[in-house]
Design a protein around this motif. Structure first.
Motif, PDB file in Angstrom:
ATOM      1  N   GLU A 182       3.347  -5.488 -10.201  1.00 30.09           N
ATOM      2  CA  GLU A 182       2.627  -4.344  -9.626  1.00 30.09           C
ATOM      3  C   GLU A 182       1.129  -4.636  -9.619  1.00 30.09           C
ATOM      4  N   PRO A 189      -1.868  -2.221  -8.845  1.00 29.22           N
ATOM      5  CA  PRO A 189      -2.602  -0.989  -8.502  1.00 29.22           C
ATOM      6  C   PRO A 189      -4.080  -1.243  -8.213  1.00 29.22           C
ATOM      7  N   VAL A 202      -5.378  -1.330  -4.362  1.00 27.07           N
ATOM      8  CA  VAL A 202      -5.538  -0.175  -3.467  1.00 27.07           C
ATOM      9  C   VAL A 202      -7.004  -0.117  -3.037  1.00 27.07           C
ATOM     10  N   GLY A 203      -7.223  -0.041  -1.726  1.00 29.03           N
ATOM     11  CA  GLY A 203      -8.573  -0.027  -1.182  1.00 29.03           C
ATOM     12  C   GLY A 203      -9.042  -1.384  -0.688  1.00 29.03           C
ATOM     13  N   ALA A 246      -5.247  -8.739  -0.278  1.00 25.14           N
ATOM     14  CA  ALA A 246      -4.209  -8.350  -1.227  1.00 25.14           C
ATOM     15  C   ALA A 246      -3.021  -9.302  -1.157  1.00 25.14           C
ATOM     16  N   GLU A 251       1.364   1.572   7.472  1.00 26.74           N
ATOM     17  CA  GLU A 251       1.765   2.882   6.970  1.00 26.74           C
ATOM     18  C   GLU A 251       2.579   3.616   8.040  1.00 26.74           C
ATOM     19  N   TRP A 301       1.345  -2.020   1.805  1.00 29.30           N
ATOM     20  CA  TRP A 301       1.211  -0.933   2.771  1.00 29.30           C
ATOM     21  C   TRP A 301      -0.258  -0.731   3.130  1.00 29.30           C
ATOM     22  N   ASN A 339      -3.249   1.019   6.023  1.00 26.08           N
ATOM     23  CA  ASN A 339      -3.499   2.038   7.035  1.00 26.08           C
ATOM     24  C   ASN A 339      -3.923   1.382   8.343  1.00 26.08           C
ATOM     25  N   VAL A 368      -5.290  -1.363   2.043  1.00 24.09           N
ATOM     26  CA  VAL A 368      -4.134  -1.053   1.205  1.00 24.09           C
ATOM     27  C   VAL A 368      -4.203   0.403   0.742  1.00 24.09           C
ATOM     28  N   VAL A 369      -3.091   1.135   0.972  1.00 20.31           N
ATOM     29  CA  VAL A 369      -3.058   2.569   0.665  1.00 20.31           C
ATOM     30  C   VAL A 369      -2.114   2.946  -0.470  1.00 20.31           C
ATOM     31  N   ARG A 370      -1.257   2.010  -0.915  1.00 23.32           N
ATOM     32  CA  ARG A 370      -0.342   2.245  -2.041  1.00 23.32           C
ATOM     33  C   ARG A 370      -0.392   1.033  -2.962  1.00 23.32           C
ATOM     34  N   PRO A 371      -0.153   1.236  -4.244  1.00 24.39           N
ATOM     35  CA  PRO A 371      -0.110   0.082  -5.136  1.00 24.39           C
ATOM     36  C   PRO A 371       1.038  -0.856  -4.728  1.00 24.39           C
TER      37      PRO A 371
END
Length: 70
Positions: free
Chosen positions: A10, A12, A15-16, A22, A40, A56, A58, A63-66
């Motif tokens: 994982e 996290p 994100v961003g 990523a 997304e 994931w 946008n 990146v919008v989800r971990p």
């Protein structure tokens, strides 16, 4: 049913981040996975795989989800 996957599973902290960045970070930190950028809202299979990480993003490629193994 629980799965035991090897290595980091994982991210996290990504994100961003840009999706392409990523993707490279994930594959460098866990060489057993293939990171896949997914827009997304896209439909994906529900199967669980230890060798896949969905990133994931946008419409701006952020990146919008971990990201996590699965």
């Amino acid at each position: 049913m629980a799965f035991e996957c090897s290595g980091k599973s994982e991210w996290p902290e990504l994100v961003g981040a840009r999706g392409e960045v990523a993707e490279r970070v994930i594959e460098r930190q866990n060489r057993t996975v293939n990171a896949v950028i997914v827009k997304e809202g896209s439909f994906v299979t529900a199967d669980f795989r230890c060798d896949r990480v969905r990133v994931w993003v946008n419409k701006h490629g952020v990146v919008v989800r971990p990201p996590r193994t699965g």
